[in-house]
Every structure is written in structure tokens, then in C-alpha cells.
Design an enzyme around this catalytic site. Sequence first.
Site, PDB file in Angstrom:
ATOM      1  N   GLU A 108     -14.077  -5.872   8.995  1.00  0.00           N
ATOM      2  CA  GLU A 108     -12.751  -5.710   9.597  1.00  0.00           C
ATOM      3  C   GLU A 108     -12.611  -4.344  10.239  1.00  0.00           C
ATOM      4  OE1 GLU A 108      -9.870  -4.453   6.038  1.00  0.00           O
ATOM      5  OE2 GLU A 108     -10.871  -6.380   5.679  1.00  0.00           O
ATOM      6  N   TYR A 135      -9.655   3.758  -5.095  1.00  0.00           N
ATOM      7  CA  TYR A 135      -8.634   4.758  -5.395  1.00  0.00           C
ATOM      8  C   TYR A 135      -8.566   5.224  -6.848  1.00  0.00           C
ATOM      9  CZ  TYR A 135      -7.027   3.108  -0.859  1.00  0.00           C
ATOM     10  OH  TYR A 135      -6.960   2.759   0.456  1.00  0.00           O
ATOM     11  N   GLY A 192      -7.080   5.294   5.131  1.00  0.00           N
ATOM     12  CA  GLY A 192      -6.576   6.243   4.145  1.00  0.00           C
ATOM     13  C   GLY A 192      -6.972   7.674   4.465  1.00  0.00           C
ATOM     14  N   GLU A 216       0.815  -1.214   0.000  1.00  0.00           N
ATOM     15  CA  GLU A 216       0.000   0.000   0.000  1.00  0.00           C
ATOM     16  C   GLU A 216       0.851   1.268   0.000  1.00  0.00           C
ATOM     17  OE1 GLU A 216      -3.646  -0.249   2.575  1.00  0.00           O
ATOM     18  OE2 GLU A 216      -2.602  -2.020   3.315  1.00  0.00           O
ATOM     19  N   ASN A 239      -9.910  -1.105  10.670  1.00  0.00           N
ATOM     20  CA  ASN A 239      -8.741  -0.451  10.075  1.00  0.00           C
ATOM     21  C   ASN A 239      -8.205   0.585  11.065  1.00  0.00           C
ATOM     22  OD1 ASN A 239      -8.990  -1.352   7.023  1.00  0.00           O
ATOM     23  ND2 ASN A 239     -11.028  -0.784   7.717  1.00  0.00           N
ATOM     24  N   ARG A 272     -11.423   2.952  11.553  1.00  0.00           N
ATOM     25  CA  ARG A 272     -12.619   2.729  10.746  1.00  0.00           C
ATOM     26  C   ARG A 272     -13.009   1.272  10.847  1.00  0.00           C
ATOM     27  NH1 ARG A 272     -10.930   3.137   5.280  1.00  0.00           N
ATOM     28  NH2 ARG A 272     -11.815   1.067   5.065  1.00  0.00           N
ATOM     29  N   ASP A 320     -15.436  -1.595   8.947  1.00  0.00           N
ATOM     30  CA  ASP A 320     -16.206  -1.882   7.738  1.00  0.00           C
ATOM     31  C   ASP A 320     -17.240  -2.967   8.007  1.00  0.00           C
ATOM     32  OD1 ASP A 320     -14.544  -0.075   6.486  1.00  0.00           O
ATOM     33  OD2 ASP A 320     -13.190  -1.610   5.711  1.00  0.00           O
ATOM     34  N   SER A 354      -6.569  -2.332   1.964  1.00  0.00           N
ATOM     35  CA  SER A 354      -6.932  -1.693   0.696  1.00  0.00           C
ATOM     36  C   SER A 354      -7.476  -2.690  -0.331  1.00  0.00           C
ATOM     37  CB  SER A 354      -5.746  -0.934   0.093  1.00  0.00           C
ATOM     38  OG  SER A 354      -5.455   0.212   0.847  1.00  0.00           O
TER      39      SER A 354
END
Length: 304
Positions: free
Chosen positions: A268, A214, A274, A19, A270, A253, A255, A148
Site C-alpha cells: 500500500e 508502536y 507516522g 489512529e 501511505n 511511504r 510498503d 497502522s
Amino acid sequence: MNPQQFGKVAVLMGGSSAEREVSLRSGQAVLNALSEQGVDAFAFDPAERNLFDLKSLHTDRAFIALHGRGGEDGTIQGALEFLGLPYTGSGVLGSALAMDKVRCKELFKARNLSTADFLVVEQGAHFDVEQIIAQFGAVMVKPAHEGSSIGMAKADTAAQLNQAINDAFRFDDTVMLEKWITGREFTVTVIAGIAQPIVEMVTPRGFYDYEAKYQANSTQYFCPADLTSDQTDYLQQLAQQAFKLVGASGWGRVDAMQDKDGQFYLLEVNTVPGMTEKSLVPMAVKANGINFNQLVINILEQTL
């Protein structure tokens, strides 16, 4: 806010994970925001400099914008602890656990937090793709320690699954096979233990993969997500529980997905999300009236 209170701030970006490119963009955005507000900040790439240079540079604290292995898995956190430098985000344990998708799932299951059924396959070990497809139907294949959506793929036939697993083994020796959930995708930002407005991601690509995150212009974002107040409360509380369970702290974060019957499933956690122009955390806090510069300062203030 007195920018001098932070001293000299190293924005850790780049690194050597898969990443790296996203991390460089996140780090540059953070660096720009800090500099615009008068903070004495500078870029530091651990892939290009010895981490011990942080001491000789008289660094006071670090803003971690490293994604993936080496930056999000507890490694850099442990090194900064050793150097005695305060840093943003989760500590060693929270970072390591959140980065490990398999152990995250096992924790969710142990605490009866809603998450999809899964299997784990190890490189070199025998696995029966026919039996897995018969058991789960469609499967989401995930390298156990990547972010990602790198190395992820959907498989709904034995041949696809075999290919997807072998592709995932290029990134990790451990691969998680998660029962495919057809439905809506959401993310919940957590800052200082408080859940922010929920973001829904809608993509024509089948799932919210690397390109949808992205590169594609076809991804749509809805914040606050179109959910009932009860659903919003439930998902935010579920995200806060998951965040705390893995030992995450500071900011991050969570998800999740919702199937066609309205059931939510954790995906998951994070711990270094990002921070690019397309990132979800800035989008979530913006719905609460917090701009990007304020967000960056709020995160850095947690190191004081």
C-alpha cells in the site's frame, strides 16, 4: 532557512480516527521540531475545534499530521483547499486513492505492478470462507480504509477467517482479503519524488502489526536494507511508480514484501506516515544524513 517565510503554521493532529493517539504523538514531534527552529507553529486538533477557526487564527499554512480517516483520505485536504490554505503532502485525489486499499490494488493490477492476489467482501453480502481458504491458503484480512494495521489479522483456517472478517467489519464495511505472503517486509520513503534508503522491518509477531509498530521492543529495523543493488533499485523504482500512480505527492511511504523466491509485492501507499520516535520515514532519511528537524522543514518547504 528563514523561519519567518512560513508565517503561522498549524500542525493538525489528533482527529477522530482510530489512529488518534498515534497522530497526537506524530503531531507533537512535528510541533517540537518546528518550534525548535523558530517557526511560529501551534497545535490544532480538528476533533476539538472548528476547522474554520484556522482563518480567524490567521493561519498561513498547515502541516498535516493526521492519520487515518478524516486526515489521510482527502477530507481535510479538501477542506484546506476550500479555506485557501497550503498544506503538506498529497492533494485530495492522491490522499483518497492511497487510503482506499481496494482501489490501490486495482490500480496496481491495471498497470501490471507486482501485488498479491486479493478478494473483497462487503458487510451484509455472502462470502464462503471455506472456498476462500481453498483458493488462497493463508489470508491477510484488512479493513479497506484503515491504517497502522488496525483491524488486520492473518487467517489460515475457515474459522479464523470468519472471525477475522467479522472483527474487521467493526472498522469498515468493506474488507480486503489478500493472499498471505511469507517473506520479508520493507518500506520505501518517497520525498519530492525521490526514493530514500529502504527500511526492512523484522518482528517475531508474524507480521508488522500495530503492536510491532508502536508498542513492542522486539521489532528490529535495518536501514539500508540488506538487498543487492539491483534489488534496491528495482524496489525503489517500484515504490516511485506506485506513489505516482495513485496521485500521491510531496512525501509518503510505500510498503512492500518479498517472498522466499525473491519476488517483490506492493502492499500500500501511505500519504501521511507516522512521525513518532519509532517511525520509519525519519529512520530512512537519517541514513541519508537528514535529521528529524531537517526532515520536518523539508516537508513544510513543499508548501511554499
